[in-house]
Motif scaffolding. Structure first.
Motif, PDB file in Angstrom:
ATOM      1  N   ALA A  18       0.827  -1.210   0.000  1.00 27.11           N
ATOM      2  CA  ALA A  18       0.000   0.000   0.000  1.00 27.11           C
ATOM      3  C   ALA A  18       0.859   1.257   0.000  1.00 27.11           C
ATOM      4  O   ALA A  18       0.490   2.286  -0.574  1.00 27.11           O
ATOM      5  N   THR A  19       2.021   1.186   0.648  1.00 27.96           N
ATOM      6  CA  THR A  19       2.974   2.297   0.602  1.00 27.96           C
ATOM      7  C   THR A  19       3.867   2.200  -0.631  1.00 27.96           C
ATOM      8  O   THR A  19       4.050   3.170  -1.367  1.00 27.96           O
ATOM      9  N   HIS A  20       4.412   1.006  -0.881  1.00 31.72           N
ATOM     10  CA  HIS A  20       5.410   0.851  -1.945  1.00 31.72           C
ATOM     11  C   HIS A  20       4.821   1.057  -3.338  1.00 31.72           C
ATOM     12  O   HIS A  20       5.548   1.433  -4.265  1.00 31.72           O
ATOM     13  N   ALA A  21       3.528   0.843  -3.487  1.00 32.88           N
ATOM     14  CA  ALA A  21       2.890   1.046  -4.788  1.00 32.88           C
ATOM     15  C   ALA A  21       3.054   2.472  -5.286  1.00 32.88           C
ATOM     16  O   ALA A  21       3.067   2.722  -6.499  1.00 32.88           O
ATOM     17  N   VAL A  22       3.197   3.409  -4.359  1.00 35.26           N
ATOM     18  CA  VAL A  22       3.390   4.809  -4.740  1.00 35.26           C
ATOM     19  C   VAL A  22       4.670   4.953  -5.557  1.00 35.26           C
ATOM     20  O   VAL A  22       4.726   5.703  -6.528  1.00 35.26           O
ATOM     21  N   HIS A  23       5.704   4.220  -5.162  1.00 33.32           N
ATOM     22  CA  HIS A  23       6.981   4.281  -5.886  1.00 33.32           C
ATOM     23  C   HIS A  23       6.841   3.726  -7.303  1.00 33.32           C
ATOM     24  O   HIS A  23       7.560   4.156  -8.212  1.00 33.32           O
ATOM     25  N   HIS A  24       5.925   2.800  -7.484  1.00 37.69           N
ATOM     26  CA  HIS A  24       5.738   2.179  -8.803  1.00 37.69           C
ATOM     27  C   HIS A  24       4.625   2.836  -9.615  1.00 37.69           C
ATOM     28  O   HIS A  24       4.349   2.395 -10.733  1.00 37.69           O
ATOM     29  N   SER A  25       4.021   3.875  -9.078  1.00 39.71           N
ATOM     30  CA  SER A  25       2.884   4.491  -9.759  1.00 39.71           C
ATOM     31  C   SER A  25       3.238   5.326 -10.990  1.00 39.71           C
ATOM     32  O   SER A  25       2.388   5.485 -11.875  1.00 39.71           O
ATOM     33  N   PRO A  26       4.459   5.889 -11.128  1.00 40.08           N
ATOM     34  CA  PRO A  26       4.746   6.659 -12.352  1.00 40.08           C
ATOM     35  C   PRO A  26       4.654   5.782 -13.595  1.00 40.08           C
ATOM     36  O   PRO A  26       5.161   4.655 -13.617  1.00 40.08           O
TER      37      PRO A  26
ATOM     38  N   THR B 112      11.896   7.646 -14.739  1.00 36.00           N
ATOM     39  CA  THR B 112      12.891   8.706 -14.810  1.00 36.00           C
ATOM     40  C   THR B 112      13.554   8.833 -13.437  1.00 36.00           C
ATOM     41  O   THR B 112      13.126   8.207 -12.464  1.00 36.00           O
ATOM     42  N   LEU B 113      14.573   9.665 -13.375  1.00 37.88           N
ATOM     43  CA  LEU B 113      15.278   9.855 -12.104  1.00 37.88           C
ATOM     44  C   LEU B 113      14.363  10.367 -11.001  1.00 37.88           C
ATOM     45  O   LEU B 113      14.580  10.086  -9.818  1.00 37.88           O
ATOM     46  N   SER B 114      13.335  11.117 -11.358  1.00 38.13           N
ATOM     47  CA  SER B 114      12.421  11.624 -10.334  1.00 38.13           C
ATOM     48  C   SER B 114      11.611  10.505  -9.690  1.00 38.13           C
ATOM     49  O   SER B 114      11.120  10.650  -8.560  1.00 38.13           O
ATOM     50  N   THR B 115      11.480   9.371 -10.380  1.00 39.70           N
ATOM     51  CA  THR B 115      10.791   8.219  -9.793  1.00 39.70           C
ATOM     52  C   THR B 115      11.500   7.751  -8.535  1.00 39.70           C
ATOM     53  O   THR B 115      10.877   7.259  -7.593  1.00 39.70           O
TER      54      THR B 115
ATOM     55  N   ARG C 109       7.033  -2.009 -19.859  1.00 41.86           N
ATOM     56  CA  ARG C 109       5.889  -1.102 -19.769  1.00 41.86           C
ATOM     57  C   ARG C 109       5.802  -0.670 -18.302  1.00 41.86           C
ATOM     58  O   ARG C 109       5.577  -1.491 -17.417  1.00 41.86           O
ATOM     59  N   TYR C 110       5.986   0.611 -18.054  1.00 39.67           N
ATOM     60  CA  TYR C 110       6.136   1.082 -16.682  1.00 39.67           C
ATOM     61  C   TYR C 110       4.804   1.473 -16.050  1.00 39.67           C
ATOM     62  O   TYR C 110       3.814   1.727 -16.734  1.00 39.67           O
ATOM     63  N   GLY C 111       4.814   1.513 -14.736  1.00 32.51           N
ATOM     64  CA  GLY C 111       3.609   1.819 -13.987  1.00 32.51           C
ATOM     65  C   GLY C 111       3.053   0.557 -13.339  1.00 32.51           C
ATOM     66  O   GLY C 111       3.694  -0.497 -13.324  1.00 32.51           O
ATOM     67  N   LEU C 112       1.864   0.657 -12.794  1.00 32.66           N
ATOM     68  CA  LEU C 112       1.211  -0.461 -12.134  1.00 32.66           C
ATOM     69  C   LEU C 112       0.429  -1.295 -13.134  1.00 32.66           C
ATOM     70  O   LEU C 112       0.130  -0.841 -14.249  1.00 32.66           O
ATOM     71  N   VAL C 113       0.086  -2.523 -12.753  1.00 32.10           N
ATOM     72  CA  VAL C 113      -0.718  -3.391 -13.627  1.00 32.10           C
ATOM     73  C   VAL C 113      -2.020  -2.693 -13.994  1.00 32.10           C
ATOM     74  O   VAL C 113      -2.445  -2.683 -15.146  1.00 32.10           O
ATOM     75  N   THR C 114      -2.648  -2.083 -12.991  1.00 37.90           N
ATOM     76  CA  THR C 114      -3.764  -1.167 -13.234  1.00 37.90           C
ATOM     77  C   THR C 114      -3.206   0.238 -13.065  1.00 37.90           C
ATOM     78  O   THR C 114      -2.994   0.694 -11.939  1.00 37.90           O
ATOM     79  N   PRO C 115      -2.932   0.927 -14.173  1.00 40.43           N
ATOM     80  CA  PRO C 115      -2.175   2.191 -14.093  1.00 40.43           C
ATOM     81  C   PRO C 115      -2.860   3.252 -13.242  1.00 40.43           C
ATOM     82  O   PRO C 115      -4.095   3.354 -13.192  1.00 40.43           O
TER      83      PRO C 115
END
Length: 305
Positions: free
Chosen positions: A112-120, A124-127, A231-237
């Motif tokens: 629930a917290t770590h998904a934020v890191h994978h949400s972009p 990029t470096l800002s991720t 393909r970046y981002g979450l399974v459900t973007p």
């Protein structure tokens, strides 16, 4: 302590400036393409960084009392007075980081917290510095308690973790190629691209921080393939540009599923099972997604064959 604060400030300024330089360069590079650079992803990451720095001023941490208890009952008192001891701390921290990171993908509470890191939806470096503002209160740092229990001072453990995360800053790029033999030992941009990819074949892989050896040892290493672009981002973007949605959407759905659970056992499983778990087995865990993708893969092979 004052010097540490200045160092942290300088490092924070450095990563922001470098990520902004990359953002400007990528904006120009992809200006006339079908996928232009998304600046809102950068702003969301900066908001996350600022919010975490502000929350760090508050005495909110589930791990802090556990660290204190472990230190009071430590087995030894470790002095980092030799290269061998520093190496031992490095390897021990990497081992703990691997399991922390693996749990962050395989246990929904930590996800629930770590998904934020994978949400972009772009890497990029800002991720690198979009880490989720609830990390401190979720207690994920307890994975590093064994180091404290063995006798490493809590502040040293946390500083070592910070250095680990700083190393990972440069891994969040799409423009650095594979690095030859380094791929066998170290976490590289290529390995980390796989980690951030939402392709079914790439899910739940490459959890290492500085090293990739524990992934190879425990069977979670997946190599980046030319025939399977990431393909970046979450399974459900995540498509929202609202920082509150980005930060709390996975906590909201977790609470919803726990409240609606038909039994206490199902509610507990919503917390401890992998993301996408459903009690009837028809969810979207990595295992379920791979099982569902196999018929399509066989059909394609039959057509091509």
């Amino acid at each position: 302590m004052e010097n540490l604060g200045k160092f942290t400030l300088y490092v924070t300024a450095f990563v922001i400036v470098v990520s902004m330089v990359e953002a400007v360069w990528l904006t120009r590079k992809y200006r006339n393409t079908a996928t232009p650079f998304a600046w809102h992803e950068v702003w969301l990451s900066i908001i996350d960084l600022i919010a975490r720095k502000l929350l760090a001023l508050l005495p909110l941490s589930l791990a802090a009392p556990v660290f204190a208890f472990a230190w009071d009952h430590r087995l030894f008192t470790v002095e980092l007075n030799s290269a061998l001891m520093v190496l031992a701390l490095f390897v021990g921290q990497e081992f703990c980081y691997y399991w922390y990171h693996r749990a962050s993908h395989r246990v929904r509470y930590f996800w629930a917290t770590h998904a934020v890191h994978h949400s972009p939806n772009q890497l990029t470096l800002s991720t690198a510095y979009r880490l989720g503002i609830t990390g401190k209160v979720s207690g994920a740092a307890v994975f590093f308690v064994p180091l404290v229990w063995l006798g490493v001072r809590p502040e040293v453990v946390l500083m070592t973790l910070s250095i680990n995360l700083l190393y990972q800053f440069w891994l969040h790029t799409t423009w650095i190629p594979k690095l030859g033999w380094l791929e066998y030992v170290f976490n590289t941009p290529s390995s980390h691209r796989v980690h951030h990819a939402s392709n079914v074949d790439y899910l739940d892989a490459n959890y290492g921080g500085v090293l990739i050896v524990f992934d190879r040892l425990f069977g979670t290493y997946v190599e980046e393939r030319a025939d399977e672009p990431c393909r970046y981002g979450l399974v459900t973007p995540t498509t929202s540009r609202n920082p509150f949605v980005v930060e709390f959407e996975h906590w909201a759905t977790l609470v919803r599923d726990v409240v609606k659970a038909k039994s206490v056992w199902i509610a507990i499983n919503h917390v401890i099972q992998p993301p996408g778990w459903l009690p009837d087995g028809g969810g979207e865990t990595t295992e379920e997604l791979r099982r569902k993708s196999k018929p399509a893969t066989r059909e394609c092979e039959a057509v091509n064959g």
